[in-house]
Scaffold this motif. Structure first.
Motif, PDB file in Angstrom:
ATOM      1  N   GLU A 336     -12.616  -0.383  -1.403  1.00 24.59           N
ATOM      2  CA  GLU A 336     -13.182  -1.669  -1.798  1.00 24.59           C
ATOM      3  C   GLU A 336     -12.124  -2.729  -2.062  1.00 24.59           C
ATOM      4  OE1 GLU A 336     -16.490  -2.606  -2.127  1.00 24.59           O
ATOM      5  OE2 GLU A 336     -16.846  -0.739  -1.018  1.00 24.59           O
ATOM      6  N   GLU A 337     -10.979  -2.324  -2.606  1.00 23.83           N
ATOM      7  CA  GLU A 337      -9.991  -3.298  -3.074  1.00 23.83           C
ATOM      8  C   GLU A 337      -8.789  -3.457  -2.149  1.00 23.83           C
ATOM      9  OE1 GLU A 337      -8.898  -2.399  -7.130  1.00 23.83           O
ATOM     10  OE2 GLU A 337     -10.944  -1.709  -7.580  1.00 23.83           O
ATOM     11  N   ALA A 338      -8.534  -2.487  -1.286  1.00 22.95           N
ATOM     12  CA  ALA A 338      -7.353  -2.553  -0.420  1.00 22.95           C
ATOM     13  C   ALA A 338      -7.728  -2.644   1.058  1.00 22.95           C
ATOM     14  CB  ALA A 338      -6.448  -1.340  -0.657  1.00 22.95           C
ATOM     15  N   TYR A 339      -8.488  -1.671   1.532  1.00 24.28           N
ATOM     16  CA  TYR A 339      -8.789  -1.595   2.964  1.00 24.28           C
ATOM     17  C   TYR A 339      -9.776  -2.669   3.417  1.00 24.28           C
ATOM     18  CZ  TYR A 339     -10.401   0.354   7.425  1.00 24.28           C
ATOM     19  OH  TYR A 339     -10.736   0.528   8.740  1.00 24.28           O
ATOM     20  N   GLN A 340     -10.942  -2.718   2.782  1.00 25.35           N
ATOM     21  CA  GLN A 340     -11.998  -3.612   3.266  1.00 25.35           C
ATOM     22  C   GLN A 340     -11.618  -5.082   3.220  1.00 25.35           C
ATOM     23  OE1 GLN A 340     -14.632  -1.954   4.676  1.00 25.35           O
ATOM     24  NE2 GLN A 340     -14.942  -3.975   5.612  1.00 25.35           N
ATOM     25  N   PRO A 341     -10.904  -5.568   2.177  1.00 22.12           N
ATOM     26  CA  PRO A 341     -10.494  -6.987   2.192  1.00 22.12           C
ATOM     27  C   PRO A 341      -9.642  -7.351   3.404  1.00 22.12           C
ATOM     28  CG  PRO A 341     -10.304  -6.106  -0.018  1.00 22.12           C
ATOM     29  CD  PRO A 341     -10.606  -4.938   0.880  1.00 22.12           C
ATOM     30  N   VAL A 342      -8.781  -6.436   3.856  1.00 22.65           N
ATOM     31  CA  VAL A 342      -7.964  -6.719   5.035  1.00 22.65           C
ATOM     32  C   VAL A 342      -8.841  -6.792   6.276  1.00 22.65           C
ATOM     33  CG1 VAL A 342      -6.184  -5.787   6.569  1.00 22.65           C
ATOM     34  CG2 VAL A 342      -5.841  -5.741   4.094  1.00 22.65           C
ATOM     35  N   VAL A 343      -9.747  -5.844   6.421  1.00 27.34           N
ATOM     36  CA  VAL A 343     -10.634  -5.836   7.589  1.00 27.34           C
ATOM     37  C   VAL A 343     -11.524  -7.072   7.602  1.00 27.34           C
ATOM     38  CG1 VAL A 343     -12.539  -4.600   8.706  1.00 27.34           C
ATOM     39  CG2 VAL A 343     -10.601  -3.324   7.778  1.00 27.34           C
ATOM     40  N   ASP A 344     -12.049  -7.444   6.420  1.00 29.72           N
ATOM     41  CA  ASP A 344     -12.923  -8.616   6.341  1.00 29.72           C
ATOM     42  C   ASP A 344     -12.177  -9.920   6.604  1.00 29.72           C
ATOM     43  OD1 ASP A 344     -15.018  -6.959   5.741  1.00 29.72           O
ATOM     44  OD2 ASP A 344     -14.919  -7.288   3.578  1.00 29.72           O
ATOM     45  N   LEU A 354      -8.143  -4.802  18.084  1.00 23.88           N
ATOM     46  CA  LEU A 354      -7.751  -3.431  17.779  1.00 23.88           C
ATOM     47  C   LEU A 354      -8.794  -2.824  16.845  1.00 23.88           C
ATOM     48  CD1 LEU A 354      -3.936  -3.866  17.006  1.00 23.88           C
ATOM     49  CD2 LEU A 354      -4.914  -2.881  19.081  1.00 23.88           C
ATOM     50  N   ALA A 355      -8.826  -1.500  16.785  1.00 23.08           N
ATOM     51  CA  ALA A 355      -9.712  -0.841  15.833  1.00 23.08           C
ATOM     52  C   ALA A 355      -9.321  -1.248  14.416  1.00 23.08           C
ATOM     53  CB  ALA A 355      -9.616   0.680  15.988  1.00 23.08           C
ATOM     54  N   PRO A 356     -10.286  -1.378  13.494  1.00 22.52           N
ATOM     55  CA  PRO A 356      -9.971  -1.790  12.125  1.00 22.52           C
ATOM     56  C   PRO A 356      -8.881  -0.950  11.468  1.00 22.52           C
ATOM     57  CG  PRO A 356     -12.328  -1.867  12.472  1.00 22.52           C
ATOM     58  CD  PRO A 356     -11.734  -1.259  13.713  1.00 22.52           C
ATOM     59  N   ALA A 357      -8.924   0.374  11.658  1.00 26.70           N
ATOM     60  CA  ALA A 357      -7.903   1.238  11.051  1.00 26.70           C
ATOM     61  C   ALA A 357      -6.529   0.959  11.636  1.00 26.70           C
ATOM     62  CB  ALA A 357      -8.275   2.710  11.235  1.00 26.70           C
ATOM     63  N   GLY A 375      13.505  -8.632   0.472  1.00 25.54           N
ATOM     64  CA  GLY A 375      14.129  -7.925  -0.641  1.00 25.54           C
ATOM     65  C   GLY A 375      13.195  -7.687  -1.797  1.00 25.54           C
ATOM     66  N   ARG A 376      11.897  -7.824  -1.551  1.00 25.87           N
ATOM     67  CA  ARG A 376      10.879  -7.591  -2.587  1.00 25.87           C
ATOM     68  C   ARG A 376       9.554  -7.282  -1.898  1.00 25.87           C
ATOM     69  NH1 ARG A 376       7.456 -11.827  -2.645  1.00 25.87           N
ATOM     70  NH2 ARG A 376       8.167 -13.746  -1.611  1.00 25.87           N
ATOM     71  N   ASP A 377       8.608  -6.747  -2.663  1.00 28.13           N
ATOM     72  CA  ASP A 377       7.297  -6.433  -2.102  1.00 28.13           C
ATOM     73  C   ASP A 377       6.495  -7.727  -1.957  1.00 28.13           C
ATOM     74  OD1 ASP A 377       4.910  -5.418  -1.303  1.00 28.13           O
ATOM     75  OD2 ASP A 377       4.537  -4.191  -3.067  1.00 28.13           O
ATOM     76  N   VAL A 378       6.152  -8.085  -0.726  1.00 28.86           N
ATOM     77  CA  VAL A 378       5.430  -9.342  -0.507  1.00 28.86           C
ATOM     78  C   VAL A 378       3.932  -9.195  -0.738  1.00 28.86           C
ATOM     79  CG1 VAL A 378       7.163 -10.101   1.161  1.00 28.86           C
ATOM     80  CG2 VAL A 378       5.103  -8.896   1.967  1.00 28.86           C
ATOM     81  N   GLY A 379       3.436  -7.953  -0.822  1.00 29.07           N
ATOM     82  CA  GLY A 379       2.017  -7.733  -1.061  1.00 29.07           C
ATOM     83  C   GLY A 379       1.214  -7.675   0.227  1.00 29.07           C
ATOM     84  N   THR A 380       0.098  -6.972   0.160  1.00 24.83           N
ATOM     85  CA  THR A 380      -0.728  -6.770   1.347  1.00 24.83           C
ATOM     86  C   THR A 380      -1.405  -8.054   1.804  1.00 24.83           C
ATOM     87  OG1 THR A 380      -1.144  -4.476   0.667  1.00 24.83           O
ATOM     88  CG2 THR A 380      -2.626  -5.420   2.310  1.00 24.83           C
ATOM     89  N   THR A 381      -1.847  -8.879   0.875  1.00 22.57           N
ATOM     90  CA  THR A 381      -2.558 -10.111   1.236  1.00 22.57           C
ATOM     91  C   THR A 381      -1.666 -11.036   2.062  1.00 22.57           C
ATOM     92  OG1 THR A 381      -3.934  -9.980  -0.761  1.00 22.57           O
ATOM     93  CG2 THR A 381      -3.788 -12.116   0.350  1.00 22.57           C
ATOM     94  N   ALA A 382      -0.444 -11.252   1.584  1.00 22.42           N
ATOM     95  CA  ALA A 382       0.490 -12.121   2.312  1.00 22.42           C
ATOM     96  C   ALA A 382       0.870 -11.503   3.656  1.00 22.42           C
ATOM     97  CB  ALA A 382       1.742 -12.370   1.473  1.00 22.42           C
ATOM     98  N   ALA A 383       1.047 -10.183   3.672  1.00 20.66           N
ATOM     99  CA  ALA A 383       1.407  -9.511   4.916  1.00 20.66           C
ATOM    100  C   ALA A 383       0.272  -9.627   5.934  1.00 20.66           C
ATOM    101  CB  ALA A 383       1.730  -8.052   4.648  1.00 20.66           C
ATOM    102  N   ALA A 384      -0.964  -9.469   5.470  1.00 18.36           N
ATOM    103  CA  ALA A 384      -2.111  -9.579   6.369  1.00 18.36           C
ATOM    104  C   ALA A 384      -2.208 -10.989   6.943  1.00 18.36           C
ATOM    105  CB  ALA A 384      -3.396  -9.211   5.632  1.00 18.36           C
ATOM    106  N   ARG A 385      -2.012 -11.991   6.108  1.00 20.41           N
ATOM    107  CA  ARG A 385      -2.085 -13.373   6.565  1.00 20.41           C
ATOM    108  C   ARG A 385      -1.030 -13.637   7.648  1.00 20.41           C
ATOM    109  NH1 ARG A 385      -0.808 -15.699   2.114  1.00 20.41           N
ATOM    110  NH2 ARG A 385      -2.891 -15.397   1.223  1.00 20.41           N
ATOM    111  N   ALA A 386       0.195 -13.161   7.408  1.00 20.36           N
ATOM    112  CA  ALA A 386       1.268 -13.363   8.387  1.00 20.36           C
ATOM    113  C   ALA A 386       0.990 -12.586   9.673  1.00 20.36           C
ATOM    114  CB  ALA A 386       2.602 -12.919   7.786  1.00 20.36           C
ATOM    115  N   TYR A 387       0.455 -11.384   9.539  1.00 23.52           N
ATOM    116  CA  TYR A 387       0.141 -10.564  10.709  1.00 23.52           C
ATOM    117  C   TYR A 387      -0.940 -11.225  11.561  1.00 23.52           C
ATOM    118  CZ  TYR A 387      -1.800  -6.676  13.396  1.00 23.52           C
ATOM    119  OH  TYR A 387      -2.278  -5.882  14.407  1.00 23.52           O
ATOM    120  N   PHE A 388      -1.978 -11.753  10.911  1.00 21.11           N
ATOM    121  CA  PHE A 388      -3.048 -12.411  11.651  1.00 21.11           C
ATOM    122  C   PHE A 388      -2.563 -13.693  12.333  1.00 21.11           C
ATOM    123  CE2 PHE A 388      -6.041 -10.446   8.312  1.00 21.11           C
ATOM    124  CZ  PHE A 388      -6.121  -9.263   9.044  1.00 21.11           C
TER     125      PHE A 388
END
Length: 410
Positions: A336-344, A354-357, A375-388
């Motif tokens: 609910e908090e990690a996987y689905q927000p990225v897919v949505d 690509l497949a969601p997984a 040199g630091r953890d950028v977080g999943t949200t920022a990484a997803a935005r940059a990836y998209f």
């Protein structure tokens, strides 16, 4: 005419309205789909969409159709990597061949499509290794393919690498156990067919420069023998090495994509002899575990990557709460908090690339890359935005789920 459908037969109910009495090559184009990933077939093959699903229809002699129908059904029940069979239509008028119906393999690609992509330069060695893994899995299960080739295989991404699936089983034979001669003959047939296919790619200008088709094809037998030896060999070691050598052996098999069955350890004053029964059934341990915790059905390597992220997520939850978190609770919250927000968050125009997984896996890889750079953890949200923004748009539009190519049900 007669129809034979494997359960659940309701999957094929919508197909009954199709003109089965007409030769497949004469069907109205309005009934058919163009699938960009399709490979080359010596039979008439067409694709149709019904009720949101895509099916492949192959016209073939009835005896071969019944043989392939039965074998593909066995493979699916045992978890062998192959396409899923739905049914056959037999006793067609005017002595026409039967039609075998299989389900479209989501996100799959033919070898010709992969070599036509801009980044096909890395495909030759990678696809050959993937094909060898498939052949070893089939041989372990007592399956003599008889027509192993790139054309009879579909590939799909699994956490950055490829997984291979058998498409054509009309020449396949099932035995309790294959002899060394049967295995060698199957491998030699594969070498010949792969060599011809790579030469064809070279003639069509699709094979990267510097790749020698014959040299690559000739490397198939030694690749096969090396993998066969790895998954079947017995090991001998001293008693004080027993624990870590056994653990290392089992881990290597898992990393190669094979499950482990019975483990036999025979000890003597001279040392210990380890024999491992290698299983080929899918889903593997990681897929089963991820499904148990989250309900997600993904590929084995994808599952391994997602489970690692889930476990790290669980540790964070326990650190924040100061108390243990049950794995089922962690699985639900991770979903609910990690996987689905990225897919949505996948932009609508990029959904289905690509497949969601696979998208989530690549976002995790991109997060590591960006964090290493920053040199630091950028977080999943920022990484997803940059990836998209920068990576996913470069994925070819043709790599898509059937839902993206299926039109209105007919």
């Amino acid at each position: 005419m007669r129809y034979l459908f494997r359960p659940p037969a309701t999957d094929g109910a919508g197909l009954l309205t199709l003109p089965w009495h007409v030769p497949l090559e004469e069907w109205d184009p309005e009934l058919l789909l163009e699938v960009p990933q399709r490979g080359i077939s010596r039979h008439v093959v067409r694709f149709v969409a019904q009720d949101g699903h895509v099916y492949a229809l192959k016209e073939i002699a009835e005896t071969l159709a019944r043989h392939e129908y039965a074998l593909l059904g066995e493979f699916e029940e045992e978890g062998l990597p192959s396409v899923s069979v739905l049914g056959i239509c037999v006793d067609r008028p005017h002595g026409q061949d039967a039609i075998l119906v299989t389900r479209y393999l989501e996100y799959s690609m033919s070898y010709r499509y992969l070599f036509s992509r801009p980044h096909g330069e890395q495909s030759a060695e990678q696809l050959l290794d993937t094909l060898v893994v498939l052949l070893v899995r089939l041989h372990l299960a007592g399956v003599f393919w008889g027509d192993c080739s790139l054309s009879n295989t579909l590939f799909r991404l699994d956490a950055g690498t490829f997984a291979a699936y058998l498409v054509d089983a009309e020449t396949a034979e099932r035995h309790p156990r294959l002899s060394d001669g049967q295995r060698r003959y199957d491998v030699d047939l594969a070498r010949e067919r792969v060599g011809a296919e790579l030469l064809d790619l070279q003639f069509g200008g699709l094979l990267p420069s510097g790749v020698d088709p014959i040299e690559v094809a000739d490397s198939l037998p030694p690749r096969y023998e090396a993998l066969w030896e790895e998954v079947n060999r017995e090991e001998v070691f001293s008693p004080d090495e027993q624990r870590y050598r056994m653990t290392d052996r089992l881990q290597r098999l898992n990393d190669l994509g094979f499950d482990v069955g019975e483990v036999e350890l025979v000890t003597s004053p001279e040392g210990a002899r380890l024999r491992v029964e290698t299983r080929v059934a899918e889903p593997g341990e990681n897929r089963r575990e991820l499904f148990r915790l989250t309900g997600l059905e993904v590929q084995e390597r994808q599952a391994r990557r997602l489970l690692n992220d889930l476990r790290a997520f669980r540790v964070q939850l326990e650190q924040k709460s100061g108390r243990p978190v049950p794995e089922t609770v962690a699985g639900y919250r991770w979903l609910e908090e990690a996987y689905q927000p990225v897919v949505d968050a996948i932009p609508p125009d990029l959904v289905g690339r690509l497949a969601p997984a696979e998208v989530f896996h690549e976002v995790l890889e991109h997060r590591w890359f960006l964090s290493e750079k920053a040199g630091r953890d950028v977080g999943t949200t920022a990484a997803a935005r940059a990836y998209f923004d920068t990576v996913l748009p470069r994925t070819p539009k043709e790599v898509t789920t059937p839902s993206a190519i299926v039109g209105p049900s007919r």
